[in-house]
Design a protein around this motif. Structure first.
Motif, PDB file in Angstrom:
ATOM      1  N   ALA A 178       0.820  -1.210   0.000  1.00 38.51           N
ATOM      2  CA  ALA A 178       0.000   0.000   0.000  1.00 38.51           C
ATOM      3  C   ALA A 178       0.853   1.258   0.000  1.00 38.51           C
ATOM      4  CB  ALA A 178      -0.938   0.003   1.208  1.00 38.51           C
ATOM      5  N   HIS A 179       2.057   1.198   0.587  1.00 40.34           N
ATOM      6  CA  HIS A 179       2.940   2.368   0.566  1.00 40.34           C
ATOM      7  C   HIS A 179       3.388   2.672  -0.863  1.00 40.34           C
ATOM      8  CE1 HIS A 179       2.858   2.295   4.845  1.00 40.34           C
ATOM      9  NE2 HIS A 179       3.569   1.192   4.966  1.00 40.34           N
ATOM     10  N   TYR A 180       3.702   1.624  -1.620  1.00 39.72           N
ATOM     11  CA  TYR A 180       4.062   1.806  -3.021  1.00 39.72           C
ATOM     12  C   TYR A 180       2.888   2.418  -3.788  1.00 39.72           C
ATOM     13  CZ  TYR A 180       5.486   0.668  -7.811  1.00 39.72           C
ATOM     14  OH  TYR A 180       5.813   0.740  -9.144  1.00 39.72           O
ATOM     15  N   ALA A 181       1.695   1.882  -3.574  1.00 35.14           N
ATOM     16  CA  ALA A 181       0.521   2.391  -4.277  1.00 35.14           C
ATOM     17  C   ALA A 181       0.285   3.866  -3.963  1.00 35.14           C
ATOM     18  CB  ALA A 181      -0.706   1.562  -3.917  1.00 35.14           C
ATOM     19  N   ALA A 182       0.462   4.253  -2.697  1.00 34.97           N
ATOM     20  CA  ALA A 182       0.210   5.628  -2.292  1.00 34.97           C
ATOM     21  C   ALA A 182       1.234   6.595  -2.899  1.00 34.97           C
ATOM     22  CB  ALA A 182       0.224   5.732  -0.773  1.00 34.97           C
ATOM     23  N   LEU A 183       2.508   6.246  -2.810  1.00 32.99           N
ATOM     24  CA  LEU A 183       3.542   7.194  -3.200  1.00 32.99           C
ATOM     25  C   LEU A 183       3.886   7.140  -4.692  1.00 32.99           C
ATOM     26  CD1 LEU A 183       5.895   6.957  -0.098  1.00 32.99           C
ATOM     27  CD2 LEU A 183       4.192   8.713  -0.642  1.00 32.99           C
ATOM     28  N   VAL A 184       3.858   5.953  -5.285  1.00 30.67           N
ATOM     29  CA  VAL A 184       4.191   5.837  -6.714  1.00 30.67           C
ATOM     30  C   VAL A 184       2.946   6.047  -7.573  1.00 30.67           C
ATOM     31  CG1 VAL A 184       5.134   4.336  -8.506  1.00 30.67           C
ATOM     32  CG2 VAL A 184       6.164   4.344  -6.223  1.00 30.67           C
ATOM     33  N   HIS A 185       1.892   5.288  -7.299  1.00 25.91           N
ATOM     34  CA  HIS A 185       0.679   5.415  -8.110  1.00 25.91           C
ATOM     35  C   HIS A 185      -0.065   6.721  -7.841  1.00 25.91           C
ATOM     36  CE1 HIS A 185       0.382   0.742  -8.535  1.00 25.91           C
ATOM     37  NE2 HIS A 185       1.333   1.255  -9.278  1.00 25.91           N
ATOM     38  N   ARG A 186      -0.222   7.065  -6.570  1.00 22.27           N
ATOM     39  CA  ARG A 186      -1.045   8.224  -6.228  1.00 22.27           C
ATOM     40  C   ARG A 186      -0.276   9.535  -6.301  1.00 22.27           C
ATOM     41  NH1 ARG A 186      -6.446   9.022  -5.864  1.00 22.27           N
ATOM     42  NH2 ARG A 186      -6.617   6.970  -4.903  1.00 22.27           N
ATOM     43  N   CYS A 187       0.951   9.537  -5.776  1.00 26.34           N
ATOM     44  CA  CYS A 187       1.703  10.786  -5.681  1.00 26.34           C
ATOM     45  C   CYS A 187       2.680  10.998  -6.833  1.00 26.34           C
ATOM     46  CB  CYS A 187       2.451  10.852  -4.354  1.00 26.34           C
ATOM     47  SG  CYS A 187       1.363  10.867  -2.904  1.00 26.34           S
ATOM     48  N   GLY A 188       2.899   9.976  -7.636  1.00 29.31           N
ATOM     49  CA  GLY A 188       3.742  10.138  -8.810  1.00 29.31           C
ATOM     50  C   GLY A 188       5.232  10.030  -8.570  1.00 29.31           C
ATOM     51  N   TRP A 189       5.640   9.442  -7.430  1.00 25.53           N
ATOM     52  CA  TRP A 189       7.072   9.248  -7.200  1.00 25.53           C
ATOM     53  C   TRP A 189       7.637   8.271  -8.222  1.00 25.53           C
ATOM     54  CZ3 TRP A 189       8.902   8.744  -1.450  1.00 25.53           C
ATOM     55  CH2 TRP A 189       8.412   9.829  -0.703  1.00 25.53           C
ATOM     56  N   THR A 190       8.918   8.421  -8.508  1.00 23.16           N
ATOM     57  CA  THR A 190       9.592   7.393  -9.296  1.00 23.16           C
ATOM     58  C   THR A 190       9.866   6.196  -8.391  1.00 23.16           C
ATOM     59  OG1 THR A 190      11.831   8.139  -8.768  1.00 23.16           O
ATOM     60  CG2 THR A 190      10.733   9.158 -10.683  1.00 23.16           C
ATOM     61  N   GLU A 191      10.068   5.044  -9.010  1.00 23.26           N
ATOM     62  CA  GLU A 191      10.375   3.850  -8.221  1.00 23.26           C
ATOM     63  C   GLU A 191      11.700   3.998  -7.476  1.00 23.26           C
ATOM     64  OE1 GLU A 191      10.045   0.278 -10.519  1.00 23.26           O
ATOM     65  OE2 GLU A 191       7.863   0.253 -10.261  1.00 23.26           O
ATOM     66  N   GLU A 192      12.663   4.657  -8.097  1.00 21.08           N
ATOM     67  CA  GLU A 192      13.956   4.819  -7.437  1.00 21.08           C
ATOM     68  C   GLU A 192      13.827   5.723  -6.215  1.00 21.08           C
ATOM     69  OE1 GLU A 192      17.888   4.516  -6.376  1.00 21.08           O
ATOM     70  OE2 GLU A 192      16.629   3.258  -7.638  1.00 21.08           O
ATOM     71  N   SER A 193      13.019   6.796  -6.322  1.00 21.61           N
ATOM     72  CA  SER A 193      12.796   7.660  -5.168  1.00 21.61           C
ATOM     73  C   SER A 193      12.108   6.884  -4.047  1.00 21.61           C
ATOM     74  CB  SER A 193      11.937   8.867  -5.568  1.00 21.61           C
ATOM     75  OG  SER A 193      12.631   9.701  -6.466  1.00 21.61           O
ATOM     76  N   PHE A 194      11.139   6.068  -4.429  1.00 21.55           N
ATOM     77  CA  PHE A 194      10.444   5.270  -3.427  1.00 21.55           C
ATOM     78  C   PHE A 194      11.390   4.280  -2.763  1.00 21.55           C
ATOM     79  CE2 PHE A 194       8.169   1.388  -2.238  1.00 21.55           C
ATOM     80  CZ  PHE A 194       7.278   1.908  -1.291  1.00 21.55           C
ATOM     81  N   ARG A 195      12.218   3.611  -3.562  1.00 24.15           N
ATOM     82  CA  ARG A 195      13.146   2.622  -3.000  1.00 24.15           C
ATOM     83  C   ARG A 195      14.093   3.274  -2.006  1.00 24.15           C
ATOM     84  NH1 ARG A 195      18.014   1.269  -3.008  1.00 24.15           N
ATOM     85  NH2 ARG A 195      18.588   2.900  -4.479  1.00 24.15           N
ATOM     86  N   ARG A 196      14.631   4.439  -2.341  1.00 15.63           N
ATOM     87  CA  ARG A 196      15.551   5.132  -1.430  1.00 15.63           C
ATOM     88  C   ARG A 196      14.823   5.568  -0.155  1.00 15.63           C
ATOM     89  NH1 ARG A 196      17.421   7.885  -6.191  1.00 15.63           N
ATOM     90  NH2 ARG A 196      16.305   9.731  -5.469  1.00 15.63           N
ATOM     91  N   TRP A 197      13.624   6.101  -0.321  1.00 16.70           N
ATOM     92  CA  TRP A 197      12.837   6.524   0.849  1.00 16.70           C
ATOM     93  C   TRP A 197      12.549   5.333   1.756  1.00 16.70           C
ATOM     94  CZ3 TRP A 197       7.980   4.855   2.338  1.00 16.70           C
ATOM     95  CH2 TRP A 197       7.366   5.568   3.387  1.00 16.70           C
ATOM     96  N   LEU A 198      12.138   4.223   1.166  1.00 21.46           N
ATOM     97  CA  LEU A 198      11.782   3.055   1.961  1.00 21.46           C
ATOM     98  C   LEU A 198      12.998   2.494   2.690  1.00 21.46           C
ATOM     99  CD1 LEU A 198       9.411   1.209   2.682  1.00 21.46           C
ATOM    100  CD2 LEU A 198      10.047  -0.245   0.749  1.00 21.46           C
ATOM    101  N   GLY A 199      14.129   2.414   2.010  1.00 23.50           N
ATOM    102  CA  GLY A 199      15.343   1.937   2.661  1.00 23.50           C
ATOM    103  C   GLY A 199      15.736   2.822   3.829  1.00 23.50           C
ATOM    104  N   ALA A 200      15.599   4.138   3.652  1.00 21.45           N
ATOM    105  CA  ALA A 200      15.948   5.059   4.733  1.00 21.45           C
ATOM    106  C   ALA A 200      15.009   4.894   5.915  1.00 21.45           C
ATOM    107  CB  ALA A 200      15.913   6.499   4.218  1.00 21.45           C
TER     108      ALA A 200
END
Length: 217
Positions: A186-208
């Motif tokens: 659901a975090h991926y869906a919210a930030l990538v699908h809904r907010c338009g983040w790139t997958e790389e931005s999401f991956r870095r955010w999630l790792g942090a």
């Protein structure tokens, strides 16, 4: 001669088996599209059959029920194919085992969660919504929650084999809780699908965020 007859092997046709597998794949693709777009309750096996270009009895013969088809949709979304190989043994999960330090493990796991989110966020949401209406979907949803927690525990166990402590305020169960929270598609869906983040931005955010939750500052 009875012994010769009894010793015969069942006839197997590679062509027939391949055709059957392609049919199953077409049905799973069709079901994935319809379940995500319309919802589980609003999609019938007849709808799936029509979308896949096969007869309804073919779908029923291949999967037995709509609930079993939903399970297959989810399994393939998670794994990426229909091969019976556990997630932990998939090539894309190996960086979690191979990372030399705790931070590297969490960064690798963030990559795994990003990949799974890309493939399965829609299917997860379909099951979550269906769980309110269909008992079989509710049971599947509870299984998903347990499996996500088992995955989190597996990664925490890996962290504990490496040098370095967890956060002072974090014991093993709290660490599992944290990873279980963050490995939700659901975090991926919210930030990538809904907010338009790139997958790389999401991956870095999630790792942090995983590092912040589990490792000392």
């Amino acid at each position: 001669m009875a012994g010769v007859k009894d010793g015969k092997r069942p006839y197997r046709s590679p062509v027939r088996e391949e055709n059957a597998r392609r049919t199953r794949q077409a049905v799973v693709r069709a079901a994935t599209e319809l379940f995500v777009a319309r919802g589980y309750a609003a999609t019938s096996l007849a709808d799936v059959a029509a979308e896949a270009g096969v007869a309804r009895p073919t779908v029923f013969a291949a999967f037995g029920s709509k609930a079993a088809l939903l399970q297959q949709v989810l399994d393939e979304a998670l794994a990426g194919d229909d091969e019976p190989v556990p997630v932990a043994r998939r090539p894309w999960f190996q960086p979690v085992w191979e990372a030399p330090d705790q931070g590297g493990v969490l960064d690798a796991y963030a990559g795994v969660c990003t990949l799974i989110g890309h493939r399965a966020a829609g299917a997860f949401e379909t099951v979550r919504r269906a769980a309110d209406e269909a008992p079989e979907a509710a049971e599947l949803w509870e299984t998903l929650l347990r499996n996500r927690r088992a995955g989190a525990r597996m990664v925490v166990d890996r962290l504990l084999t490496l040098d370095g402590p967890l956060r002072p305020d974090t014991d093993t169960e709290r660490a599992v809780d944290g990873l279980w929270f963050y490995n939700d598609p659901a975090h991926y869906a919210a930030l990538v699908h809904r907010c338009g983040w790139t997958e790389e931005s999401f991956r870095r955010w999630l790792g942090a965020r995983m590092r912040d939750a589990l490792l000392p500052a």
